[in-house]
Scaffold this motif. Structure first.
Motif, mmCIF file in Angstrom:
data_model
loop_
_atom_site.group_PDB
_atom_site.id
_atom_site.type_symbol
_atom_site.label_atom_id
_atom_site.label_comp_id
_atom_site.label_asym_id
_atom_site.label_seq_id
_atom_site.Cartn_x
_atom_site.Cartn_y
_atom_site.Cartn_z
ATOM 1 N N TRP A 73 -6.171 -43.557 -80.122
ATOM 2 C CA TRP A 73 -6.613 -43.171 -78.687
ATOM 3 C C TRP A 73 -6.471 -45.155 -78.948
ATOM 4 C CZ3 TRP A 73 -10.297 -47.065 -76.626
ATOM 5 C CH2 TRP A 73 -10.838 -46.922 -75.276
ATOM 6 N N HIS A 74 -6.614 -45.859 -78.858
ATOM 7 C CA HIS A 74 -6.777 -47.166 -79.275
ATOM 8 C C HIS A 74 -4.905 -47.289 -78.675
ATOM 9 C CE1 HIS A 74 -9.938 -49.919 -79.461
ATOM 10 N NE2 HIS A 74 -10.203 -49.254 -80.713
ATOM 11 N N LYS A 75 -3.921 -46.947 -80.287
ATOM 12 C CA LYS A 75 -2.684 -46.389 -79.649
ATOM 13 C C LYS A 75 -2.204 -45.574 -77.993
ATOM 14 C CE LYS A 75 -1.666 -47.303 -84.341
ATOM 15 N NZ LYS A 75 -0.742 -48.333 -84.105
ATOM 16 N N ASN A 76 -3.429 -45.113 -77.935
ATOM 17 C CA ASN A 76 -2.697 -44.818 -76.322
ATOM 18 C C ASN A 76 -1.630 -43.436 -76.528
ATOM 19 O OD1 ASN A 76 -3.358 -43.704 -73.826
ATOM 20 N ND2 ASN A 76 -1.689 -45.599 -72.944
ATOM 21 N N GLU A 77 -1.602 -42.675 -77.592
ATOM 22 C CA GLU A 77 -0.430 -41.746 -77.886
ATOM 23 C C GLU A 77 -0.854 -40.095 -77.502
ATOM 24 O OE1 GLU A 77 -0.173 -43.809 -82.415
ATOM 25 O OE2 GLU A 77 -0.858 -41.671 -82.382
ATOM 26 N N PRO A 78 0.321 -39.466 -77.306
ATOM 27 C CA PRO A 78 0.562 -38.224 -77.357
ATOM 28 C C PRO A 78 -0.828 -37.054 -77.880
ATOM 29 C CG PRO A 78 2.261 -38.984 -77.813
ATOM 30 C CD PRO A 78 2.061 -40.362 -77.649
ATOM 31 N N ASP A 79 -0.672 -36.024 -77.138
ATOM 32 C CA ASP A 79 -1.551 -35.437 -77.815
ATOM 33 C C ASP A 79 -1.260 -34.859 -78.966
ATOM 34 O OD1 ASP A 79 -3.601 -35.988 -76.077
ATOM 35 O OD2 ASP A 79 -3.561 -33.995 -75.169
ATOM 36 N N TRP A 80 0.237 -34.948 -79.327
ATOM 37 C CA TRP A 80 0.733 -33.950 -80.718
ATOM 38 C C TRP A 80 1.099 -34.499 -82.015
ATOM 39 C CZ3 TRP A 80 5.045 -36.651 -82.556
ATOM 40 C CH2 TRP A 80 5.703 -37.206 -81.668
ATOM 41 N N MET A 81 1.233 -36.479 -81.390
ATOM 42 C CA MET A 81 0.748 -37.151 -82.538
ATOM 43 C C MET A 81 -1.014 -37.804 -83.300
ATOM 44 S SD MET A 81 2.570 -39.519 -84.690
ATOM 45 C CE MET A 81 4.172 -40.003 -84.655
ATOM 46 N N ARG A 82 -1.651 -37.303 -81.682
ATOM 47 C CA ARG A 82 -2.804 -37.141 -82.502
ATOM 48 C C ARG A 82 -3.054 -35.642 -83.628
ATOM 49 N NH1 ARG A 82 -5.751 -36.787 -77.792
ATOM 50 N NH2 ARG A 82 -5.910 -34.247 -79.050
ATOM 51 N N GLU A 83 -2.956 -34.901 -83.452
ATOM 52 C CA GLU A 83 -3.089 -33.207 -83.697
ATOM 53 C C GLU A 83 -2.018 -33.783 -85.399
ATOM 54 O OE1 GLU A 83 -4.589 -31.171 -83.029
ATOM 55 O OE2 GLU A 83 -5.111 -32.548 -81.238
ATOM 56 N N ILE A 84 -0.983 -33.853 -85.196
ATOM 57 C CA ILE A 84 -0.801 -34.794 -86.692
ATOM 58 C C ILE A 84 -0.897 -35.288 -87.667
ATOM 59 C CG2 ILE A 84 1.484 -36.094 -88.098
ATOM 60 C CD1 ILE A 84 3.416 -35.053 -85.848
ATOM 61 N N ARG A 85 -1.580 -36.426 -86.963
ATOM 62 C CA ARG A 85 -3.226 -37.170 -87.847
ATOM 63 C C ARG A 85 -3.637 -36.320 -88.742
ATOM 64 N NH1 ARG A 85 -2.298 -43.170 -87.216
ATOM 65 N NH2 ARG A 85 -0.989 -43.683 -85.555
#
Lengths: 278, 467
Positions: free
Chosen positions: B41-53
């Motif tokens: 969230w802090h990095k304002n990332e796309p959803d797919w990156m959050r999912e990978i994380r």
């Protein structure tokens, strides 16, 4: 001013290798030390340079470079005091080249290594890499050492003769007060021998005091020593002039080895003296 | 660089200087799903990156701590901060640095501003200008050179295509951890046929994010291109973080060549657990030059996966372990295709009770007809208290191959020491000369300034070891 050795006795474990050696080497003089295999010649060279493998009897011992007492000094301290040893079997050191080693060694001292006022004037420890290289290449060339050898790993894949020439080069560059050449002549062909002899003669002219350890007369023909000493079973049994070397060449060491098969050192066995590890 | 100049550069906003964010964020100690979501969230990332994380986090939990390498029992995973905004790092003051670190900087003779950067006190503001001019040149050629966070923001599709495709989170526990919490690192794309003649240095890429615990680097060298990337430096990098776990993924396309040079000298409280892999396609060349000096424990085995006919891979590894240090390093080469060539050269030095291990893998699959591989690992022990081990693994499933393996262990010889000391060198200097000679075959592959610094550093280590 001289290199003084008095009452030098050395053991390796319980074995007596040197017994009461006395020698005085003056600046600009050449001494030759001859002797059969195993007589202790190389030990003497190692002990002078401070090889820690040997034990010395310190009672009455005197080791001086000029007036400086070098007993107990480490090899590097002795080197910086002006002593140099050309090794009989120079060891190889991968990745270290003679140009770097010499540059480092050269810069290490001024006071101790310069032999007279003139040298003090010309000695420049801050000599630029370029200038140093120039001298190095020039001297290497004079000794018939190809320039590319200067950048190759020290003594790695060098022939016996090439190693000896590199030892000579180091002595010449560092121009020590006193130099010991331990069998610099073995493995050299006639041409190389002449070149090395010329190098030693140059050092003599620069007032280096020199000790040549050898089995043979052949190098002495070219360098003409001022004194010759015969070492048998760890003792100097005879000293003389150049003639003595010729006699040895003709008759061998038999005269001195007969009745000398046992090392004479009753005082050590009956009366152990305090020893010092150097 | 004096303090005043340093500040005047801060005000030099016209050069494109980014003011540090006013706030900083520091996650709570320990790790959970919430924290990973916050990072994203802090990095304002796309959803797919959050999912990978998040999926990587599950994998991280599911994998046991590896027991085959060094001793990892000292890592207190619950006591770590997994994400800290860069500003926090800069907030430290010069005075907070341990004296030995400051002392080392002084002795290596690096400039004041650089010291502060390395000490984590400040970012490398001065290099901003240099960076800008390099960027201009690179942009003309279509080369992308960014920090990984900016890379993701500006080239999401490119990142998505390659991210985790070479080193999936399933690879090992620490690649999973990195994937879950990564921050910082470099993103490089070199277009077809473009040769980047100057080495790209992370050093120029400024930004304290560079120094993160969980860097993620992605390099894509398109067909026929060339790039040399250099990261790290020989000066010790001080960090209060006790875990550094990076992932470096590199793609070397057909006929391309990538050389990746790292010299790392973490402070001796750090566990350095890094996964590095190059995937090399037809006739491509992938080269790792990897130097490890600092840290408490390093486990790092840069690998080359030779995936195309005639691909070549090389790993040059130097490790130096001093007191209380364990360097478990080496390299891996996996041959998938015919006529692939690999070479692993490792030189390790153990001093003062330090321990080095060479750990390597050569794997030749049945499909790799005519593969050639050579492993050379040499260890040098400075004293009797030090230790060195070799763990080579060979898994060869094809008969038509050429394999060489050489390993030597030597102890710094008394005769060598005596020889050099007889030339007037003090014991420590003689030792340093022998050690530097030992690693010379690899050091000569380094950029000059790194080679010089490394040699000086070895000298200092040696002086320290003999008091």
């Amino acid at each position: 001013m001289s290199l003084i050795i008095k009452n030098l006795s050395a053991n390796l474990g319980t074995r007596v290798i040197l017994n009461s050696i006395n020698l005085e080497i003056k600046k600009g003089k050449i001494h030759a030390l001859m002797g059969p295999n195993g007589s202790g010649k190389s030990t003497l060279a190692g002990v002078l340079m401070g090889n820690p493998s040997y034990e010395l009897r310190i009672k009455n011992l005197e080791l001086r470079i000029d007036k400086k007492n070098i007993i107990g000094l480490k090899p590097d301290e002795r080197a910086r005091a002006g002593l140099f040893l050309a090794f009989q079997n120079p060891i190889s050191i991968p990745g270290v080249n003679v140009a770097n080693l010499l540059k480092t060694a050269y810069q290490l001292n001024k006071e101790q290594r310069t032999k007279n006022k003139e040298q003090k004037k010309t000695y420049n420890p801050a000599l630029s890499v370029w200038k140093f290289n120039e001298i190095l290449v020039k001297k290497a060339k004079a000794l018939g050492i190809p320039q590319e050898f200067l950048r190759r790993s020290l003594n790695e894949e060098f022939s016996g003769g090439e190693k000896k020439k590199l030892e000579m080069l180091q002595a010449w560059i560092l121009s020590p007060k006193y130099a010991v050449f331990d069998e610099i002549d073995t493995g050299l062909d006639v041409d190389a021998l002449k070149i090395v002899a010329r190098g030693i003669t140059k050092l003599k002219k620069e007032k280096t005091g020199i000790l040549i350890i050898t089995h043979y007369l052949r190098i002495l023909k070219y360098v003409k020593p001022d004194f010759v000493h015969i070492l048998v079973n760890g003792e100097i049994v005879k000293s003389g002039g150049y003639k003595l070397a010729e006699i040895v060449e003709k008759n061998g060491y038999k005269k001195w080895t007969i009745n000398k098969s046992q090392i004479q050192s009753p005082n050590i066995k009956s009366n152990p003296k305090p020893q010092v590890q150097i | 660089m004096s303090q005043t100049t340093f500040q005047s550069n801060i005000s030099g906003y016209q050069y494109g200087f980014h003011k540090p964010e006013k706030y900083f964020f520091k996650s709570r100690k320990g790790l959970n799903k919430k924290i990973v979501e916050e990072i994203s969230w802090h990095k304002n990332e796309p959803d797919w990156m959050r999912e990978i994380r998040l999926s990587a986090l599950e994998i991280y939990y599911s994998k046991p701590i590896p027991l085959w390498g060094g001793d990892l029992s000292g890592i207190k995973f619950d006591d770590l901060y997994y994400y800290i905004k860069p500003l926090q790092k800069k907030a430290k003051t010069w005075e907070d640095l341990p004296a030995e670190i400051k002392n080392t900087y002084d002795r290596i003779g690096i400039p004041e501003a650089e010291k502060k950067y390395l000490g984590g006190v400040s970012a490398q503001y001065e290099s901003e200008v240099v960076y800008k001019s390099i960027q201009k040149t690179l942009q003309k050629k279509g080369v992308v050179f960014l920090d990984m966070d900016s890379g993701l923001a500006q080239y999401p599709d490119l990142v998505r295509e390659y991210f985790c495709k070479n080193i999936p989170p399933e690879d090992n526990k620490f690649s999973a951890l990195n994937t879950a919490v990564w921050s910082g690192g470099s993103f490089i794309y070199v277009p077809k046929g473009v040769r980047v003649e100057l080495p790209l240095q992370a050093y120029f890429r400024i930004n304290a994010a560079n120094m993160g615990q969980f860097e993620r680097t992605l390099i894509i060298a398109d067909e026929g291109s060339f790039v040399h990337y250099v990261e790290g430096c020989t000066a010790p990098i001080y960090t209060t973080d006790s875990l550094h776990s990076a992932v470096v993924e590199i793609y070397v396309k057909k006929g391309a060549r990538v050389r990746y040079t790292t010299i790392q000298n973490w402070s001796t409280n750090v566990y350095n657990l890094v996964t590095k892999r190059m995937r090399v396609e037809e006739e491509g060349v992938g080269e790792w030059i990897d130097g490890n000096l600092g840290s408490k424990l390093t486990m790092k085995y840069p690998s080359v996966y030779l995936m195309g006919k005639g691909a070549r891979g090389e790993v040059l590894s130097i490790a130096y372990a001093g007191k209380n240090q364990h360097q478990d390093a080496g390299g891996k080469a996996v041959h998938f295709t015919p006529y692939t060539t690999s070479k692993i050269t490792s030189k390790s030095v153990s001093a003062n009770g330090g321990r080095t291990s060479y750990r390597g893998l050569i794997q030749v699959l049945p499909s790799a007809i005519g593969a050639k591989t050579k492993v050379v690992c040499d260890a040098l022990l400075i004293d009797d208290a030090s230790r060195s081990d070799t763990y080579p693994t060979m898994d060869i499933r094809q008969n038509d191959v050429q394999i060489e393996h050489e390993a030597t262990v030597s102890k710094l010889g008394d005769e060598q020491l005596f020889y050099l000391m007889s030339r007037g060198l003090k014991k420590a200097d003689a030792e340093a000369m022998i050690v530097n000679g030992f690693i010379e075959p690899i050091v000569k592959e380094l950029p000059l300034e790194y080679a010089v610094e490394l040699n000086r550093l070895i000298q200092m280590e040696m002086q320290g070891s003999v008091g």
